[in-house]
Design an enzyme around this catalytic site. Structure first.
Site, PDB file in Angstrom:
ATOM      1  N   HIS A   1      -8.208 -12.096  14.429  1.00  0.00           N
ATOM      2  CA  HIS A   1      -7.717 -11.110  13.462  1.00  0.00           C
ATOM      3  C   HIS A   1      -6.252 -11.388  13.121  1.00  0.00           C
ATOM      4  O   HIS A   1      -5.863 -11.387  11.948  1.00  0.00           O
ATOM      5  CB  HIS A   1      -7.873  -9.704  14.052  1.00  0.00           C
ATOM      6  CG  HIS A   1      -7.237  -8.624  13.235  1.00  0.00           C
ATOM      7  ND1 HIS A   1      -7.966  -7.814  12.385  1.00  0.00           N
ATOM      8  CD2 HIS A   1      -5.937  -8.210  13.128  1.00  0.00           C
ATOM      9  CE1 HIS A   1      -7.146  -6.967  11.794  1.00  0.00           C
ATOM     10  NE2 HIS A   1      -5.906  -7.180  12.233  1.00  0.00           N
ATOM     11  N   GLU A   2      -5.422 -11.631  14.142  1.00  0.00           N
ATOM     12  CA  GLU A   2      -4.001 -11.895  13.901  1.00  0.00           C
ATOM     13  C   GLU A   2      -3.800 -13.222  13.161  1.00  0.00           C
ATOM     14  O   GLU A   2      -2.892 -13.354  12.336  1.00  0.00           O
ATOM     15  CB  GLU A   2      -3.229 -11.902  15.225  1.00  0.00           C
ATOM     16  CG  GLU A   2      -3.262 -10.585  15.982  1.00  0.00           C
ATOM     17  CD  GLU A   2      -2.762  -9.411  15.150  1.00  0.00           C
ATOM     18  OE1 GLU A   2      -1.898  -9.628  14.268  1.00  0.00           O
ATOM     19  OE2 GLU A   2      -3.229  -8.284  15.365  1.00  0.00           O
TER      20      GLU A   2
ATOM     21  N   HIS B   1      -3.869 -12.990   9.370  1.00  0.00           N
ATOM     22  CA  HIS B   1      -2.633 -12.602   8.684  1.00  0.00           C
ATOM     23  C   HIS B   1      -1.801 -13.835   8.333  1.00  0.00           C
ATOM     24  O   HIS B   1      -1.146 -13.870   7.288  1.00  0.00           O
ATOM     25  CB  HIS B   1      -1.822 -11.648   9.554  1.00  0.00           C
ATOM     26  CG  HIS B   1      -2.475 -10.314   9.757  1.00  0.00           C
ATOM     27  ND1 HIS B   1      -2.885  -9.527   8.705  1.00  0.00           N
ATOM     28  CD2 HIS B   1      -2.793  -9.625  10.885  1.00  0.00           C
ATOM     29  CE1 HIS B   1      -3.421  -8.411   9.177  1.00  0.00           C
ATOM     30  NE2 HIS B   1      -3.385  -8.449  10.492  1.00  0.00           N
TER      31      HIS B   1
ATOM     32  N   GLU C   1      -5.808  -5.478   6.495  1.00  0.00           N
ATOM     33  CA  GLU C   1      -6.412  -5.395   7.830  1.00  0.00           C
ATOM     34  C   GLU C   1      -7.934  -5.543   7.759  1.00  0.00           C
ATOM     35  O   GLU C   1      -8.544  -6.136   8.653  1.00  0.00           O
ATOM     36  CB  GLU C   1      -6.038  -4.065   8.491  1.00  0.00           C
ATOM     37  CG  GLU C   1      -4.558  -3.891   8.777  1.00  0.00           C
ATOM     38  CD  GLU C   1      -4.024  -4.906   9.778  1.00  0.00           C
ATOM     39  OE1 GLU C   1      -4.827  -5.439  10.563  1.00  0.00           O
ATOM     40  OE2 GLU C   1      -2.806  -5.153   9.769  1.00  0.00           O
TER      41      GLU C   1
ATOM     42  N   ASP D   1     -10.162  -8.362   9.621  1.00  0.00           N
ATOM     43  CA  ASP D   1     -11.372  -8.108  10.412  1.00  0.00           C
ATOM     44  C   ASP D   1     -12.516  -9.020   9.967  1.00  0.00           C
ATOM     45  O   ASP D   1     -13.244  -9.593  10.794  1.00  0.00           O
ATOM     46  CB  ASP D   1     -11.801  -6.651  10.270  1.00  0.00           C
ATOM     47  CG  ASP D   1     -10.928  -5.704  11.077  1.00  0.00           C
ATOM     48  OD1 ASP D   1     -10.145  -6.180  11.916  1.00  0.00           O
ATOM     49  OD2 ASP D   1     -11.045  -4.480  10.865  1.00  0.00           O
TER      50      ASP D   1
END
Length: 424
Positions: free
Chosen positions: A278-279, A282, A358, A362
């Site tokens: 998930h990070e 970004h 976000e 996901d």
């Protein structure tokens, strides 16, 4: 006029607080829609009865404190103006030194000290409830240390910002907002560059991830996503909280992927890998740089609106507020009120953009790991650790949530799981 403004302000704050108390404790419905009851998103399937009760209680208190705290700052700065304290701070500063920078520092010191004294009770109440509900594990001494670090870090930055701001206002009453914004660009980037290596370590201890086997798995995942990562950092948070978190911070060579040790202690490797994926999203989708661009755009609009509103307010209410001119440092509390209000008003938009990013992260994480079950279990554990509402009230979601609700996140993963199970 000053008495009338103060009275209306107090009455408005009282009615505002009464509305949100009624909304959060008596009106808002946080029950799950019928179609989601009994699914993996239903907290009744992964929380016990006591945890369900505590989640509702703690969430209501935390949300009420959020909605009360920001307008309380407005009331504080308004009081500083109406009571003439802003003028007193300026007088004390001018009596102490003939140098402009020193005068600015003394004025900001007095204003910051009074703000710290006024807002600390609300901060303590928030800390007290987080301790009572076993979210915080932090001692009072440690909490107070963090509060004092906040004070001095904010004071140092505020002195520099206020000094430059009023230099610009005195140089150009009509264009200061544009020049201030132009300086905001390099200043914001510089702060983001310093954040991971200078500011964050003031509060917590950071170190490379000690579990080298797990780090190898994370770096392999990063390699699969074409991310040039060499290290993952962990931060010692267990002495302060039971909540879980992971995040990306910094820019350029100072960017870091950070895991709280509470996350390492409570999740298995699959859950941690899902969070890391998930990070990584970004980074891959350049959300940090998009966020910087959005912040700078909002800053430009916000500073222009602040310029227009300040000119109007000082012209119409300058006598009552004891502000002779916009370029007088006594107008600083008015500047802070306007900036804070604009940030509060714009938060639904910035939160909407953040929730979209976000959600994208996901989706990226589940596509990269192919493990929706790990994601579902991770979100369930995050809910339990933070006593978070799965389906928060609408106004809470709009004003507070930079992430999708746990209902949205878990249901998305469950739908992905069902779809790909059918494909098989």
């Amino acid at each position: 006029m000053a008495r009338k403004i103060g009275l209306y302000g107090i009455l408005g704050y009282f009615l505002y607080g009464l509305f949100f108390y009624w909304y959060l404790f008596h009106f808002a419905n946080t029950d799950l829609p019928f179609e989601y009851q009994g699914t993996v998103a239903d907290p009744a399937t992964f929380l016990n009865g006591r945890e369900l009760v505590l989640t509702e209680e703690y969430s209501k208190i935390r949300n009420l404190l959020f909605f009360l705290s920001t307008p309380f700052e407005w009331m504080f700065y308004l009081s500083i103006l109406l009571l003439g304290l802003s003028g007193a701070f300026k007088k004390w500063a001018e009596q102490s030194s003939k140098f402009k920078f020193v005068q600015t520092s003394i004025y900001v010191a007095w204003l910051s000290l009074f703000a710290f004294i006024a807002t600390t009770p609300l901060s303590y109440i928030s800390y007290h409830f987080s301790k009572q509900y076993n979210i915080s594990t932090q001692s009072f001494a440690s909490w107070m240390k963090d509060e004092l670090i906040d004070f001095w870090v904010n004071f140092g930055m505020m002195v520099l910002i206020v000094y430059v701001l009023y230099l610009l206002i005195n140089k150009s009453r009509k264009r200061w907002w544009l020049y201030a914004w132009m300086l905001t660009v390099p200043f914001s980037l510089f702060l983001m560059f310093l954040q991971p290596v200078v500011i964050d370590p003031l509060y917590n201890d950071f170190s490379p991830l000690k579990n080298k086997e797990l780090e190898s798995k994370i770096l392999a995942l990063a390699h699969e996503a074409n991310i040039p990562a060499d290290h993952v950092f962990e931060v010692d948070m267990a002495e302060k909280t039971n909540a879980l978190n992971a995040y990306v911070t910094g820019i350029g060579s100072n960017s870091r992927i950070v895991l709280w040790d509470t996350t390492l202690n409570r999740l298995d490797d699959d859950g941690i890998l899902f969070i890391m994926a998930h990070e990584m999203a970004h980074y891959v989708e350049k959300h940090i740089y998009i966020g910087i661009g959005g912040y700078l755009l909002l800053s430009l609009v916000g500073l222009y609106l602040t310029y227009r509103i300040m000119e109007w307010a000082v012209t119409k209410y300058g006598d009552a507020l004891k502000i002779p001119a916009v370029n007088d440092i006594r107008s600083l509390p008015l500047f802070l009120i306007i900036i804070s209000m604009l940030l509060f008003i714009s938060s639904p938009l910035s939160n909407l953009v953040s929730r979209y990013q976000e959600t994208r992260a996901d989706h990226y994480a589940v596509e990269l790991t192919k493990d929706p079950e790990a994601g579902i279990e991770t979100f369930q554990e995050l809910t339990k650790a933070g006593l978070s509402q799965v389906n928060p009230p609408l106004l809470v979601k709009v004003f507070r949530y930079g992430h999708p609700t746990m209902l949205d996140r878990i249901i998305d993963l469950e739908e992905y799981q069902i779809k790909h199970r059918d494909d098989e």
